[in-house]
Each structure stands twice: as structure tokens, then as C-alpha cells.
Design a protein around this motif. Structure first.
Motif: not given
Length: 753
Positions: A578-604
């Protein structure tokens, strides 16, 4: 006290060095800018403030630029003027000539401001200007008397009659930009004419133009109110009043400027369009997804523009030229011509790339790519790439454990969906079917080698300008280890080694299944105050086969497919920026990363090539790449003489925030903070499993950096300070006192997100 005196003296010397007024010639004054005062008590404070700010932007010329009050560019101009040395000539490019108050035309500026105010509802406005000077400088002061603003009372559109143009314009009224009670604004009226014309272009009025509409203004109807009447100009030609339909469509797939004849006698009819291609450079069906207009269709500019975009995105064509021909015999008809100039069909390209990897290695890569842009005369793009790379780490504990890679990648892209189902779309984007095959050999010097075979088959398409879909019906990856050294084997067996994932790196990996990714991106639209990037992906591996075969590693039921033990998991990933422009030459940049892997059966545990990593120049910038996690595990190797292994996990959570500010020219500054960690989904290491206290196990850093943004290339430097580590080292604490001693310096290409 002495330090303060030295500081003040230094500052005085700098300010004196940058003083520019001493160069102002006799009889001139340096222009320092203009101000606008609004003198009308009937105007609200907020309106006065807005008027003053807007009118100030109209003042010309602009004064010389300044940083902290110092006119550095002007000072450079004076210092390098008429100098012949190399350094002076170089610096003169950044100089800026002086702007004197004599260059300010007060009458012209006043006239422009008065006109703008009258166009924005202040019909009785007037503006006057004067200058106020000091010994060597002067500024312009303008006084605005806006008077009362006029608002819209009624809006009248043409009546729906037997006249098709009047009826069509009346039909656009529901979406009008003109609203009762709004202030009169000429720019809104111009936009309204364009809006109406856009609607009419979708209803067959090919020759109509916005200029053929007039909006009459009656300001005598009431006190400070106006009535608006939308009318068609009487001078509008009959041609612009007609609804046009399509007659014939002709496509020229091998057009050049030397072609002077239309060669209609050589036209080959295919379904609803005709192809003029004497050399048979393409198969007729190639344009079935690009020619969106059909005979007897009412002309639509949107459909026409979508067709042009599809021709351009088809792949084989460098230029697309279009022409409509009025062929009206008894009724308004158009013939459509598309002239396509192809690229050279085959090309060979070599690339040499310098890079830094996420594992803190520096190296080079050589790519040799061969392309066939019309492989089977259906617009197919066939690409074969050979590559080789070397990545080394100079200094540090991984010094000498270099990484070498070589391999080949082949892809075939069809400009259509190859599917038993009949999918149709009429937007501006061509759907594609993509087949890829690849082989990579990874050699980790002194440790091991891996052979990796990959393949995929699926679709890529855009539902609109912001939304992209990627559906792979099948993704296959097979990784097999070779040449495992005694050093690496001994590291796995070493009782002091606290990283059991070392063995996981060299486990055979076999994944096979579908994946789907969705991307939404409006960040390229610079006019937005708030912009968003989102990408989500879901990947599956051997789920159905694992269930049918009864695979259950924990119960000792390890199953194979094609003679190899397969991996079974569900993996979901999501990234939001998410990017929020404050002025012509400035901004706030944010990021959120979520990753989930669920092994099962033939994998642990997830296969190593599907696991998550964290840390480094595009992640947690205060920590070494891939050095955090899982959970509270201390990543330090048990043996100080061995290499540092990468930390990996099945679950990832990361958040970043960054303040970006333009400093000057192409140089931007940044202040940032990062937090995150990775975890295992199931118990493998003490403290490494995801649990309810995951938020207390986050690593945190902060820092600052510079970005050199040359548009085509962004060079980035970041200095990150670790603040909180997720583990407690022996005899230490989780908190880290910020200092340059433990800071991490990152050099990278591109923004971190």
C-alpha cells in the motif's frame, strides 16, 4: 562551547559561499517568488486559502530553486559562467540562470488569474499586482477580488425526438458531470463534452466530435445562479449526425511502407474478416482473437481500441496502423483496414548481468536467448535460453563456498487459450497459453550439487488493466542431489550443528500439481494519492494422488510416483503493498507478506525449493540474508569453522514500512522499519514450530538509505540496524543496541517493494 562556535562559523562560511545576491547587476533585483492575497470578506476562509494556493501556481516565471534558503543552482551558474575548465563545464550543466523581477509581467499574470477565477464561477473577479523590493531582491504581490461565486440551478439536455443524435445525447444525461448546486466550472463543462462524445462513439457516431456540442450559460435567471443548456451546434455536418456500421474488414499481416496498393483482389476471406497475405506469412486463424469488430456491427471506439491493443500485444508485430474508409452508398458504412508491420521473425540476444543475490552473494550471469516470434505461423513465441552464472561471497563465513549454475529454459507461448472450453473475452488483452521446460544444475562449491528439472503448462490472462490471472494446470519440479561432499555429510552428522534442515537441502524433491495466482496492481497510475498492489497464490502438490494412494509418512506409508517419493502439500501466499502519496516528492510505502505451507500425507515438511526464507536487502534489511528463524532457533553454526547454512521454514510473516522522500535530481532518501520471521509447520527444531506466541518471536530492524532512481535503473543502498532478534544467544539478550558496528549495509537493484 568551542565546538558550537566552530559549527556556527562553518555555517556562516557556507551561507556566504552560497550567497548569490552579490552577483545581481546594478538596476536589477533577484526575483524571490510571488504571493496572492484574497481580499473579499464574503469568501469563506477555506475558499480564500484554496484560491490563494491555486492562483500562486499560475504565477510565471518561477523563482530560482533553493534548498534550505540557499540557491545552489544559481550559485553554480555564476561560478561556472564563461569558465573553460573541465570541472566548470561539467558543473555548469547543473547551473540555473538568474530570474530577475523585471522578467515578471504583472499585467499578464493578473489577466491569467482573473480568467481562471471567472472560469471557476467568480464572474466578477479582478486581480491586480505589484512588487515589493529590498536592496537586492524583490517579490510579486497579487491582490484578488473574487466577488460572489455562481452556482448551477438547472441543466437542460436535448429532448428525445426522432433525431437519433438528440436522442443519444439525452440518453447520456444520467451520468452527467453537471450537478445542480455545484459551482460553475468551465473545465467541468469541457469534461462533460468529452464524456458525451465518448458515449456517442460507442453508439456509432463515428464522425462526431466534442467541439460540436455547446453549453449555453444564462446568468440572468437568479441571483448568482446560472442555467446550463446542452445543445448541438447548428453547424454540425450531417455526417456527424449519422450512426455508422461496419461493412468489410481487411488485415495486412506483412505490410511495409513500400506497399502502395490495397490488393483487394488477393483478399482471402476467413470467417468475418479478410486477409491480404500473398506470401502466406501467417495462418488465417491468428486474428480470431484480435479482430473484435464484425460486419454489420455498430461502430464502437472501445471495441476498436481493444482490437488495436490486441494486435500490438499479439507478439509478431512492431507497428500497427489502422484506417477507416467511408463507403456509404445508401446507408452509413465503414470499411476497416489493419496494416501490420512485423518484427524480424527470429532473433538472437546475449546478456551479461551483474547481480547481488538474496543470499548475500555477488556474481555475474550470461544469458543467450533465441526467439522465434511466429514459430508456427499462429503468433506463437518460442524462446530458448541458455545460461550460466557464478556467485561468490568475499569475506564472511561463507567465503569459498561459491555457487555456480548453468542450464537451459524453453518456453512456448500461444496468443490464445488452448482449451476444450470456449472462453471468449472482448477486452484489450490477449489471453495466452504457456508451456515451459527447464533444466538447472546448481553447484555449491565444496558442498553439493543439485540437478533440477521443471515444467509447467497453463494460462495467463488479464480481466482488465489492473487484474492479472495465472492458472497453471500442471507444475512439475524434480530435484535430485549429486556429488555430496564429506564436508557437507560431516556437517549433517556434527552434534554441534543445530540446523537439521541441512539434510533437507539435499533430499530428493518431486512436486506436481496446479497453481493459481491473482494480481491486482494500480501503482503505475501516478495521479493516485493511494495505490495498491496485491498478489495471492495457491499451489497444490500431489494432493489427489496422495489421498488415493493412502500416503502417510508418519504411519510408515511412504508412496512413490514414477519411481520417486513425491511431496504432498498445500501452499498459500499473499503479498499486499500500500502506497500513500504525501506530496509530489514523498510517500509512505508499506508491505505485508504472509505465506503458509502445510505438508501432510507423504510429507512432514515442505520441499526445500518451496520453503520460505527471510532477511536480506529485499526483506529484513538489518539481518544477513536467510539468517532468521525458524522461530526462536539461533542460526549461528555450532562450529565456527564451518559454513553458515540458510534458514528455511514452512510459514512466513513479514511487515515493512518505508518513508520515501525526494532529495534532489534522481536522489531519494528513505527511512524504514522491518519485522518478521519464519516457522516450521510441524516440530523439527526446538523453538522452530509456529505457535500462539508467534508475535513475540518477530525480528525487528530499522534504518535509512538512498535510492538513485534513473527510471530505467534504480540503484539502492540501505543501512539496517537490528533492534530485536527472535532468539536469545548465550549470555545475551534479544534486544540489540543500535550501532554502526552491528549494522548491515545492503546494495541492491530496484526498490525493496
Amino acid at each position: 562551547m568551542i565546538k558550537r562556535i566552530i559549527y556556527l562559523l562553518s555555517l556562516a562560511v557556507i551561507l556566504n559561499a552560497c550567497s548569490t545576491t552579490k552577483y545581481v547587476p546594478e538596476g536589477e533585483k533577484l526575483y524571490t517568488g510571488g504571493t496572492v492575497k484574497v481580499e473579499d470578506k464574503a469568501i469563506s476562509k477555506s475558499d480564500s486559502k484554496n484560491i490563494s494556493a491555486e492562483m500562486k501556481t499560475l504565477i510565471r516565471p518561477k523563482p530560482n530553486s533553493a534548498i534550505l534558503g540557499m540557491r545552489i543552482k544559481l550559485w553554480l551558474y555564476y561560478k561556472t559562467k564563461n569558465r573553460k575548465g573541465f570541472i566548470q563545464k561539467f558543473l555548469s550543466k547543473y547551473g540555473e540562470p538568474p530570474v530577475y523581477v523585471s522578467q515578471v509581467d504583472l499585467a499578464k499574470n493578473s489577466e491569467i488569474m482573473t480568467n481562471r477565477l471567472q472560469n471557476e464561477s467568480y464572474f466578477q473577479a479582478s486581480v491586480s499586482g505589484d512588487t515589493i523590493g529590498k536592496k537586492k531582491t524583490a517579490k510579486a504581490v497579487f491582490t484578488a477580488l473574487p466577488g460572489p461565486s455562481y452556482t448551477i440551478r438547472n441543466i437542460t439536455f436535448p429532448s428525445a425526438t426522432d433525431n437519433s443524435l438528440d436522442t443519444a445525447i439525452k440518453g447520456t444525461q444520467a451520468g452527467t458531470l453537471l450537478k445542480s448546486g455545484d459551482k460553475y466550472n468551465l473545465d467541468v463543462i469541457k469534461s462533460e463534452r468529452i464524456r458525451i462524445d465518448t458515449r456517442l462513439k460507442e453508439e456509432g457516431f463515428f464522425y462526431f466530435a466534442p467541439e460540436q456540442l455547446i453549453v449555453r450559460v444564462d446568468s440572468t435567471v437568479d441571483t448568482h445562479k446560472v442555467d446550463l443548456v446542452v445543445k448541438i451546434k447548428e453547424t454540425t455536418p450531417e455526417q456527424a449526425r449519422e450512426i455508422y456500421t461496419i461493412r468489410n474488414i481487411y488485415v495486412y499481416p506483412n505490410y511495409s511502407l513500400r506497399d502502395t496498393s490495397l490488393k483487394l483482389d488477393q483478399a482471402q476471406a476467413y470467417r468475418w474478416y479478410n486477409i491480404i497475405d500473398p506470401r502466406k506469412t501467417v495462418r488465417p486463424y491468428i486474428f480470431a482473437n484480435t479482430v473484435l469488430l464484425h460486419p454489420n456491427d455498430v461502430y464502437s471506439r472501445e471495441v476498436h481500441n481493444n482490437s488495436l491493443n490486441r494486435f500490438i500485444n499479439l507478439g509478431p508485430y512492431r507497428y500497427v496502423k489502422n484506417r477507416f474508409e467511408d463507403v456509404t452508398p445508401d446507408s452509413p458504412k465503414l470499411d476497416v483496414y489493419y496494416f501490420l508491420t512485423p518484427y524480424k521473425r527470429k532473433s538472437l540476444q546475449a546478456e551479461i548481468i551483474g547481480r547481488t543475490t538474496s543470499a548475500n552473494y555477488t556474481g555475474t550471469q550470461i544469458n543467450l536467448s533465441w526467439k522465434n516470434r511466429n514459430a508456427f505461423k499462429g503468433g506463437e513465441l518460442l524462446t530458448v535460453t541458455l545460461f550460466g552464472s557464478t556467485d561468490v561471497q568475499v569475506g564472511g563465513q561463507n567465503n569459498g563456498f561459491n555457487v555456480f549454475q548453468y542450464g537451459a529454459q524453453t518456453s512456448l507461448s500461444w496468443p490464445r487459450l488452448i482449451s476444450p472450453f470456449n472462453f471468449r473475452s472482448a477486452n484489450a488483452y490477449i489471453p495466452r497459453t504457456i508451456l515451459t521446460l527447464g533444466y538447472t544444475s546448481v553447484v555449491r562449491q565444496k558442498l553439493y550439487s543439485l540437478n533440477s528439472f521443471t515444467g509447467s503448462f497453463g494460462y495467463q490472462f488479464k480481466s482488465d488493466i489492473h487484474k492479472t490471472h495465472e492458472l497453471n494446470l500442471l507444475e512439475v519440479a524434480y530435484v535430485k542431489p549429486r556429488n555430496i561432499t564429506d564436508l557437507y555429510t560431516d556437517s549433517i552428522r556434527n552434534p554441534n550443528n543445530r540446523n537439521p534442515s541441512l539434510k533437507h537441502v539435499i533430499d530428493p524433491q518431486f512436486t506436481m500439481g496446479p497453481s493459481y495466482a491473482y494480481t491486482y496492481d494500480n501503482t503505475t497510475e501516478d495521479y493516485r494519492t493511494n495505490s495498491l498492489y496485491y498478489r495471492g497464490k495457491l499451489s497444490l502438490s500431489n494432493n489427489l494422488y496422495g489421498i488415493i494412494s493412502g500416503a502417510d509418512t508418519l504411519a510408515g506409508k511412504v508412496k512413490t510416483l514414477f519411481g520417486a517419493v513425491f511431496n504432498q502439500y498445500v501452499k498459500a501466499e499473499a503479498e499486499i503493498r500500500f502506497f500513500h502519496k504525501l506530496t509530489t516528492g514523498s510517500k509512505i510505502a508499506t508491505r505485508l507478506l504472509v505465506g503458509v505451507g502445510l505438508p501432510y500425507g507423504n510429507s512432514t515438511i515442505l520441499p526445500y525449493n518451496q520453503q520460505f526464507f527471510i532477511g536480506g536487502p529485499n526483506s529484513l534489511r538489518g539481518f544477513r540474508p536467510r539468517s532468521i528463524g525458524p522461530g526462536t532457533v539461533d542460526p549461528s553454526p555450532g562450529d565456527a569453522n564451518t559454513f553458515i547454512a540458510d534458514q528455511s521454514g514452512d510459514i512466513k510473516l513479514e511487515a515493512n514500512i518505508e518513508y520515501r522522500q525526494k532529495l534532489f535530481s534522481i536522489v531519494y532518501g528513505a527511512l524504514f522499519a522491518d519485522a518478521g520471521n519464519i516457522w516450521n509447520a510441524k516440530p523439527h527444531q526446538v523453538g522452530g514450530t509456529f505457535g500462539p506466541n508467534f508475535l513475540t518471536q518477530m525480528a525487528v530492524d530499522a534504518g535509512f538509505g538512498l535510492r538513485f532512481d534513473a527510471t530505467i535503473l534504480v540503484l539502492r543502498t540501505d543501512l539496517g540496524f537490528p533492534l530485536i532478534r527472535p532468539y536469545t544467544p548465550a549470555g545475551g539478550t534479544r534486544s540489540i543496541t543500535p550501532s554502526f558496528k552491528n549494522a548491515i549495509f545492503n546494495i541492491a537493484i530496484g526498490y525493496p517493494f
